[in-house]
Design an enzyme around this catalytic site. Structure first.
Site, PDB file in Angstrom:
ATOM      1  CG  ASP A 145      -2.219   2.775   6.433  1.00 12.99           C
ATOM      2  OD1 ASP A 145      -2.922   2.493   5.441  1.00 12.99           O
ATOM      3  OD2 ASP A 145      -1.661   3.890   6.575  1.00 12.99           O
TER       4      ASP A 145
ATOM      5  CB  THR B 148      -1.142   6.246   2.006  1.00 17.08           C
ATOM      6  OG1 THR B 148      -1.400   6.905   0.772  1.00 17.08           O
ATOM      7  CG2 THR B 148      -1.173   7.248   3.148  1.00 17.08           C
TER       8      THR B 148
ATOM      9  CG  ASP C  50      -1.864   1.142   1.261  1.00 13.90           C
ATOM     10  OD1 ASP C  50      -2.420   1.464   0.203  1.00 13.90           O
ATOM     11  OD2 ASP C  50      -2.049   1.730   2.342  1.00 13.90           O
TER      12      ASP C  50
END
Length: 847
Positions: free
Chosen positions: A570, A309, A307
């Site tokens: 996250d 970010t 991912d």
């Protein structure tokens, strides 16, 4: 607060909704329950077999021969304690500060806790707050939301009246009054994470191989145990004699000796210990392993989905550079470089600092301030200011010289300025496609038509002066970490909800694809069929605008191509994919639901821990393959010896306590030391097949040595092993010596090369076995006897014969294993897990 005429719910309406359960309360389990952890570690096939054998021995009253049962307690305790420690750490990470929220009731604004919000409440959504429940905006004052936790899109989203806002998003700027439309478990975030809350055990290739052995042994153990008991009863004269004299007890103990030897209990224990040690080592580096088996999965990973970010970027914004538009200089970067700038650049850059230096700057403003502060800029004199507004998209100041400066979105400011700015807009578009966030600095010199911006509209006479380029702040360790994975043959892809062009630009910065430009694709163009999707992904490095369900589909497609997939994330939008991946890796600042489904949590959210995580997994797997041969040798020779005893109707040649003593010195303790040795070998499929092939020569040699001694030594010595307990004890003591020496031979073979500490390891444990026989208490407890008198010569002959048999078997058995029988055993040991489907990283890369 703004004045509004909405009254909100009345007190009676609130009480009615509370009574109906329409409150913002949801049970959020952040990790496995204690009950689930205990049950998973206690009720295993291994524990069942060992417990049954221990109960049989204890029923005979021979408690010394039941000491092998303690491995159940140790093995189970290690698993439970380690997973409980992980649970406590995770639960501490997941404790959130109980925030209060402002709602409008009875025409007044009142503060209520998170779970005090009810359905249809009028909720104030203010900058800096996380949205606690789904709602529809009623009134809007420039609200902008960060929905990255839900969608993966890192850019803020402007909201208007009538728009929906979802729990889990964060208000970045502005304010809104919204009517709550869903609370608790019915909210969007709770609905999304509910799919990810079903527990799924991590698949361990090592444990799967051990369970294959245990299942095979389960079918073999029960009939063989019965046959062993019958054969031992026969050796003492039948059931009537055995029951009358109590010798049935010795028959049961002898049968259990064969059964216990076939179960690689030490391998199960060592696996748990090794996983636990690896988990504790990783914990010292702020890496939390929630499931012990996931340590092994780390070694098998050949595909890593990242991912953007929170993984490659840290979620913040950084100032890249200031590009002057008059050609005066090359621009000012946001780093710590030199100070060789022109007066024009310094004037514009000082104005930029003052424009960003508001009382509560947004994320971009803070990035500008941080970047220029490193260059030595400080606050200048500001006569007047128009603060930034997300509705206007610009801000302005008037400096001490009377000049008015503007900072804002280029398309908004240029649309308000006189002249043709098409070329500049095209240039802005080029920077945006490269992944930059672009702002425009414009100026009206002192003495112009309007000096002070006392109206919230830009002066049309303003002139563009500079472009400010910002980007997401890339983690300093990202490039080096990705380079390590490339060297290790792990294929990395970035799977993000952001614009694919923006993500591609960041991927280029961190050299995701090495020397070439990363191949980019918009997720809206991806096929829905997993097989077709897998083929497409082979040629794609970056996928943007990915929806949560698509992330899960991508993982499924990569599984179909034969990859072992790890996924980092996250946000709540990552939870489904993390759950589906072979190894889910969550950041420490991730949403609680995301951490709950992940097998590994990077507590300090540092991407650079991943190489150490993978290296630790490879160490465990490579070393466990080395030492698993030790344990499987015992399984092979125990099965063959038991079969020989049943077929020839002789007393069992040793006791359970003998195998406990010998196994500890030649298998258990040495294996634990060998398992902790440094080892960076990449995982190679076919673990169990290779271990079986290694174990066959040593197991066959040991079985033949013990059986030949049991068949010949009583005749040479004139022993009546069936009628004399003393003669039987002498035979078993001699067999224990033979078994110990063969164990040392096998240990030496496993520990190769024997130079340095490995040779010393074999010598130390060989000496320890001899010394133990000379210690009275140890010798009595384990029924050990040092050969003396007329027993010395036969013992030496037996040992010489055992050494010869071992040498012959090392040459003959590997050849035999390549015959049809060997191939059959190999297929049974390897199973489906050893297949290497087309598309694996090593085949694709030609390795």
């Amino acid at each position: 607060m703004p004045q509004v005429d909405e009254t909100g719910l009345e007190a009676a309406e609130v009480r009615k909704r509370v009574a109906a359960g329409a409150v913002n309360r949801v049970k959020d389990s952040t990790s496995r329950s204690v009950k689930d952890i205990v049950r998973a570690n206690v009720f295993t096939l291994f524990n069942g077999i060992i417990l049954a054998a221990m109960v049989l021995v204890l029923a005979t009253g021979s408690w010394k021969d039941a000491v092998f049962g303690f491995v159940i307690i140790i093995n189970t305790g290690i698993g439970i304690v380690t997973e409980l420690r992980a649970k406590r750490t995770l639960d501490r990470l997941s404790i959130l500060v109980a925030s209060d929220y402002l709602v409008r009731r009875d025409g007044r604004d009142v503060t209520v806790p998170h779970d005090g919000i009810v359905m249809d409440d009028l909720l104030w959504v203010r900058a800096g707050e996380q949205v606690p429940a789904d709602a529809e905006i009623v009134r809007d004052w420039g609200l902008e939301l960060d929905e990255s936790m839900l969608t993966g899109e890192s850019r803020t989203v402007r909201k208007h009246e009538g728009d929906d806002v979802y729990s889990g998003s964060t208000a970045v700027s502005g304010m809104a009054l919204a009517r709550v439309t869903a609370v608790g478990a019915r909210s969007y975030a709770a609905t999304l994470t509910a799919k990810a809350k079903v527990y799924r055990k991590t698949v361990s290739d090592l444990n799967k191989g051990i369970n294959t052995i245990l299942k095979f042994m389960t079918f073999l153990v029960v009939p063989l145990c019965v046959l062993l008991i019958l054969s031992q009863i026969h050796t003492v004269g039948g059931w009537s004699v055995a029951l009358a004299t109590g010798q049935w007890r010795q028959a049961v103990v002898s049968a259990v000796a064969g059964v216990v030897g076939m179960i690689p209990e030490g391998l199960v224990l060592l696996t748990s210990l090794n996983f636990a040690v690896a988990a504790m080592r990783l914990a010292r580096h702020d890496t939390l392993v929630q499931e012990l088996e996931s340590v092994e999965t780390l070694a098998r990973v050949d595909c890593l989905n990242l991912d953007k970010t929170g993984t490659i970027t840290d979620g913040g914004i950084a100032l890249d550079r200031v590009v002057m538009l008059d050609g005066d200089g090359d621009g000012v970067d946001g780093g710590d470089g030199g100070d060789d700038v022109t007066p024009g650049e310094r004037e514009a850059t000082q104005a930029l600092y003052d424009l960003a230096n508001e009382e509560q700057p947004n994320a971009t403003g803070r990035a500008v301030l941080d970047g220029l502060a490193k260059r030595g800029y400080t606050a200048g004199e500001v006569v007047s200011r128009v603060p930034f507004s997300s509705a206007r998209k610009w801000s302005a100041i008037t400096d001490a010289d009377g000049a008015t400066w503007y900072l804002g979105a280029p398309e908004v400011l240029l649309a308000a300025l006189d002249g043709d700015h098409a070329a500049l807009l095209e240039r802005v578009g080029t920077y945006a496609k490269e992944g930059s966030r672009v702002l425009l600095v414009a100026r009206v010199r002192a003495g112009g038509e309007r000096d002070v911006p006392d109206e919230p509209t830009p002066d049309p006479h303003a002139e563009p002066v500079a472009l400010v380029l910002c980007s997401e702040r890339v983690r300093g360790d990202a490039a080096a970490t990705l380079a390590w994975f490339r060297e290790q043959g792990v294929r990395c892809r970035v799977i993000s909800g952001d614009n694919p062009v923006t993500v591609g630009a960041i991927a280029r910065k961190v050299r995701l694809a090495g020397g070439r430009a990363p191949r980019i694709m918009d997720a809206r163009l991806l096929p829905d069929d997993p097989a077709e999707l897998g083929r497409v992904l082979e040629d794609v490095d970056v996928v943007g605008r990915v929806l949560p369900d698509q992330k899960k589909l991508i993982v499924d497609a990569l599984h179909a191509r034969g990859y072992t997939v790890a996924m980092t994330g996250d946000g709540v939008n990552d939870a489904l994919a993390l759950k589906e991946a072979d190894l889910g890796i969550a950041m420490g600042n991730a949403a609680p639901a995301t951490k709950a489904v992940a097998q590994v949590v990077l507590v300090d959210s540092r991407f650079s821990h991943l190489p150490d995580v993978v290296a630790r997994g490879r160490q465990v797997m490579a070393n466990m393959e080395r030492v698993a041969g030790l344990f499987l040798v015992k399984t092979v020779y125990s099965a063959l010896i038991s079969l020989g005893v049943v077929l020839t109707q002789i007393p069992y040649p040793y006791l359970p306590r003998h195998i406990t003593y010998i196994g500890a010195l030649t298998i258990g303790m040495p294996a634990f030391i060998l398992a902790l040795a440094p080892n960076t070998r990449r995982y190679i499929p076919g673990f169990l097949k290779r271990v079986v092939r290694f174990a066959l020569p040593g197991g066959v040699a040991t079985a033949l040595s013990v059986l030949i001694t049991a068949w010949t030594l009583p005749r040479i010595m004139g022993w009546d092993v069936a009628g004399s307990a003393a003669d039987l004890a002498s035979l078993r003591a001699t067999e224990a010596i033979v078994l110990f020496v063969m164990g040392v031979f096998v240990l030496a073979r496993v520990a190769r090369p024997l130079n340095g500490w490995r040779g010393a390891l074999v010598a130390v444990f060989a000496a320890a076995g001899v010394v133990g026989m000379l210690i009275p208490f140890v010798a009595r407890f384990f029924a050990l006897v040092v050969p003396t008198g007329r027993l010395v010569a036969p013992t030496l002959i037996a040992l010489a014969g055992a050494a010869a048999v071992f040498a012959v078997c090392l040459a003959v058995v590997p050849w035999a294993s390549r015959t049809a029988l060997g191939r059959l055993l190999g297929r049974a040991a390897g199973g489906r897990a050893d297949a290497r489907p087309v598309g694996r990283a090593d085949r694709r890369d030609g390795k």
